[in-house]
Write an enzyme that holds these catalytic residues in place. Sequence first.
Site, PDB file in Angstrom:
ATOM      1  N   GLY A  69      -5.827  -5.679  -5.401  1.00 25.56           N
ATOM      2  CA  GLY A  69      -4.998  -4.755  -6.185  1.00 25.56           C
ATOM      3  C   GLY A  69      -4.581  -3.532  -5.382  1.00 25.56           C
ATOM      4  N   ASP A  88     -21.444 -16.056 -26.693  1.00 23.81           N
ATOM      5  CA  ASP A  88     -20.269 -15.412 -26.113  1.00 23.81           C
ATOM      6  C   ASP A  88     -20.193 -15.879 -24.653  1.00 23.81           C
ATOM      7  OD1 ASP A  88     -18.193 -13.831 -25.370  1.00 23.81           O
ATOM      8  OD2 ASP A  88     -19.127 -11.919 -25.920  1.00 23.81           O
ATOM      9  N   PHE A 102     -13.506 -12.021   2.101  1.00 17.90           N
ATOM     10  CA  PHE A 102     -13.447 -11.880   0.641  1.00 17.90           C
ATOM     11  C   PHE A 102     -12.329 -10.860   0.337  1.00 17.90           C
ATOM     12  CE2 PHE A 102     -17.592 -13.796  -0.691  1.00 17.90           C
ATOM     13  CZ  PHE A 102     -18.099 -14.072   0.569  1.00 17.90           C
ATOM     14  N   ASP A 103     -11.120 -11.354   0.184  1.00 15.88           N
ATOM     15  CA  ASP A 103      -9.980 -10.433   0.065  1.00 15.88           C
ATOM     16  C   ASP A 103     -10.055  -9.557  -1.184  1.00 15.88           C
ATOM     17  OD1 ASP A 103      -8.546 -11.046   2.414  1.00 15.88           O
ATOM     18  OD2 ASP A 103      -7.808 -12.884   1.494  1.00 15.88           O
ATOM     19  N   SER A 104     -10.768 -10.027  -2.185  1.00 14.98           N
ATOM     20  CA  SER A 104     -10.895  -9.224  -3.399  1.00 14.98           C
ATOM     21  C   SER A 104     -12.043  -8.223  -3.258  1.00 14.98           C
ATOM     22  CB  SER A 104     -11.108 -10.166  -4.590  1.00 14.98           C
ATOM     23  OG  SER A 104     -11.335  -9.432  -5.750  1.00 14.98           O
ATOM     24  N   TYR A 115      -0.446 -13.217  -0.968  1.00 13.19           N
ATOM     25  CA  TYR A 115      -0.839 -13.989  -2.138  1.00 13.19           C
ATOM     26  C   TYR A 115      -0.070 -13.477  -3.342  1.00 13.19           C
ATOM     27  CZ  TYR A 115      -4.923 -15.349   0.624  1.00 13.19           C
ATOM     28  OH  TYR A 115      -5.743 -15.839   1.600  1.00 13.19           O
ATOM     29  N   TYR A 134      -1.599 -12.374   5.633  1.00  9.16           N
ATOM     30  CA  TYR A 134      -1.347 -13.303   4.537  1.00  9.16           C
ATOM     31  C   TYR A 134      -0.779 -12.591   3.313  1.00  9.16           C
ATOM     32  CZ  TYR A 134      -2.699 -18.240   4.490  1.00  9.16           C
ATOM     33  OH  TYR A 134      -2.712 -19.594   4.606  1.00  9.16           O
ATOM     34  N   VAL A 143      -2.529  -9.016   2.434  1.00 10.23           N
ATOM     35  CA  VAL A 143      -3.812  -8.711   3.064  1.00 10.23           C
ATOM     36  C   VAL A 143      -3.704  -9.138   4.521  1.00 10.23           C
ATOM     37  CG1 VAL A 143      -6.308  -8.953   2.886  1.00 10.23           C
ATOM     38  CG2 VAL A 143      -4.908  -9.253   0.847  1.00 10.23           C
ATOM     39  N   GLU A 153     -14.121  -7.524  -0.629  1.00 16.35           N
ATOM     40  CA  GLU A 153     -14.288  -6.774   0.620  1.00 16.35           C
ATOM     41  C   GLU A 153     -13.080  -5.894   0.928  1.00 16.35           C
ATOM     42  OE1 GLU A 153     -17.207  -9.531   3.371  1.00 16.35           O
ATOM     43  OE2 GLU A 153     -15.088  -9.953   3.474  1.00 16.35           O
TER      44      GLU A 153
HETATM   45 NI    NI Z   1      -4.056 -20.790   4.526  1.00 16.66          NI
END
Ligand code: NI
Length: 655
Positions: free
Chosen positions: A319, A596, A311-313, A398, A396, A393, A315
Site C-alpha cells: 500500500g 466466526d 515479502f512485498d506486503s 502488481y 515488479y 515494488v 517487509e
Molecule cells: Ni514473476
Amino acid sequence: MVVGDKLEQANTQADVANHPLDPLSAEEIDRAVAIVKASAGLTDNLLFETIVLREPSKNDVLNFHPGAYVPREAFLVALDSEKQEVHELIVSLDTNELLQSEHIEGVQPAFIFGDHQTNFLQFESKIKHDPRYVEALSKRGITNPDLVMIDPWPISNFGDEKEKGKRLAIGRAWLRREATDNGYARPIEGLSVIIDLDKSEIFEIQDFGVVPIPPEDGNYATRYQESFREDLKPIEITQPEGASFTVTGKHVDWQKWQFRVGYTPREGLVIHNVTYQDQGKNRSVLYRGALSEMVVPYGDPTNDHYKKQVFDSGEVGIGKCANSLELGCDCLGEIYYFDVSLYDITGRANTQKNVICMHEEDFGVLWKHTDNRIGETEVRRSRRLVVSFFTTVGNYEYGFFWYFYQDGSIDYQVKLTGVVNSSAMLPGAKPKHGTLVAPQVVAHNHQHYFNVRLDMMVDGQENSVYEVDTVRDPISEENKHGNAFSVKKTLLTEEADFPRKIDPYAARYWTVANHSRHNYMGEPVSYKIAPGENVLPFHHDDAVIMKRAAFMTGHMWATEYDRDEMFAAGNYPNQHSGGDGLPKWMSGNRSLENKDVVIWYTFGHNHIPRLEDWPVMPVAYTGFSIRPSGFFDRNPALDVPPSDPHCKCDGDCAC
Ligand code: NI
C-alpha cells in the site's frame, strides 16, 4: 436481532460520510503522531513504520448507527532509531491520549530507509559513492556510480550471527547505459552490499567475483521504440448516463452489492462489510477481505541469490508503494477514484491521489438460452464492478483487483507485470535455474505467493467450512455400469484439519456454510472458495523460506476470528526466522464448527521466465473466486434486464 441483520443495518445506514471503518485522514495521522511524540516517552528519533486506524471491535461495527459513539483509535509502529527499539502504540483520537505503549522485542520493522534528513535516493547515493563500493565497481570497469541503481532487498534470515539484532538489507545493483534507460538490462552480478539501515551505511560488501556486464539494451519506453503498429483504431468506453454505482464517503452501492472501501499501507485495498441484496434484504457475505501477505521466493542457489525471498506486503508494504492512476492509461471509462492518506517515515501525513480505481466493465454474456422450438432467445450481458490498485515494488508491478458480478460472485485477481528480476552470467553460460532472456542476462525461476484473508460472514457470523470433492463411485449393484460419480462433502471441524491443498483431479473446492440459515431446498446456505491457478513450493522442506512463509505450504487455511491475527506470516516478517503467523495461531487447535471463521486462501503463480517476458512483462493473471453455492434459491441474476430489445432471434436461432 440476529447478527446477520446487523450488517444489513450497518450498510443501509451507511449514508453518512463518517463511518468507524474509514481509514485515518491525513489530519488524524498527523494528530496520532503528535500524541505519540508528546506522550510516549521515546526519544526524538522516531521513524514510523505503521500508522493506521485501529479497527473497532466487530460488535461496535455491526451495531453502528449514525450518532452512535464508536471509539476512534490509531495504531502505530514506531522505530526509536536512537535505541533501535520497535514500539507499538495505540492512541485515542477522541481524547488525544496515548492508550497503550509496548516495546516489542526481537523483531525488525518493515523497510524504513534513511532518517529524518535523508530520503531513499540520497541514501542510495551515499552508498554508491562510498570508496569501498566505488572500488568494487571499478573492478568491473564501471567508472560512473551515478549510473548505478542499488535496489534494497530484504536480507531474509539464515541465522548469521553477525547479522543478529541489526536492521539490514541487501543492495543489489544494476547499471544504466545512460541516465534514463532500463537499468535492469545490465545487472552487476556478484556485487552485493549489505546495508545497515540504522546507520545508513555499508555493513559489508560481498564480492562473489567479476562477471562482465551484459552488452545489450533492454528498453521498452516510448522514446526507445523505433516504430509503432499503425492498425489500431480508437476504442472508447462511454456511459452517457454515468456509472451505475453510487459512492457515499467510502461506501459503495452497485447493483445489489454494498460494501466499504478501506486501505492500509501494508495491505493496500481492503474491502469491508460486503452484502448482496436478495428479495429485498441485504445478506452479509464478507466482513473484511484483504491481501494478508505475499512472498516471492527464487530458485537459484548461486552467490547470494538463495537469499531472494521477498515479502512485498509485510517487509515492504504494497500500500505504501501504490501508484497514482491515470484516466485512459490504467483505467478506462467512467472512473471513480479514491485518494488515500499515507505518511513519510517521519510520520508526516500526505495524500496520494487516485490510488484506488473503481469502474464498471462489460463482461460478455451473463446467461443465455435459445428455445429452438418456439424460436426464442433470451440473453443477458454481464456487467462487473472493478475495484483495484497497482503497486510498484522495485522491478515488479502488481495490480490487485476485486471483481463483483451481478450473479453474486466475486473474483480476486492479481495482475503481475513490470521487469523480471535480472542477473548476469558469463558469456556462453547456460542457466540451470532460470532462462536467458537476453545475451548474458538470466531471469531466475521463482514463484509468487499471495495469501488473502477473508473474514467470511455468510448470512451471519457463525460459519462452518466444508471440503467438497467429486469422487468416482465403485461398481456395485447400484452402479453396474460404472458411470456414477458423486460429491463427497467433509466438514472440517477444527484448525488442525488445515491447511488443505487443492486437488484438481477431485475438482476440489471449499464452502463456507451457515448451519442456521437454509436455502429453498433446506440445505445450509453457503459460499464457495473456488481455486484458480495454483501450485506448491518446490523448495526443500528444510529450506529457510518454508518456515518463514509457512502459508505457502497449503492453500486453504482457516482460523477462529481473533482481532489480532491479521497477517499470514506474522506481524514482523522482516528478518524473521519463521514460525510466526498461521502455524503459531493454529497450534491451539480451536474449534471451527459454527464459529466466526476466518479463511486464509493461498495461491501461487509459478514463474519460469520466458523470452517474451523481456524487457517488460506482459501481464500474467492469477487469483481465485468466491461464488454463491446454495446461498441463493435460484439464479439471482434473472432480473437483469435485456440490454437491447433487438437481442432476440426470429426463426432460426440455432441448430
Ligand atoms: Ni514473476
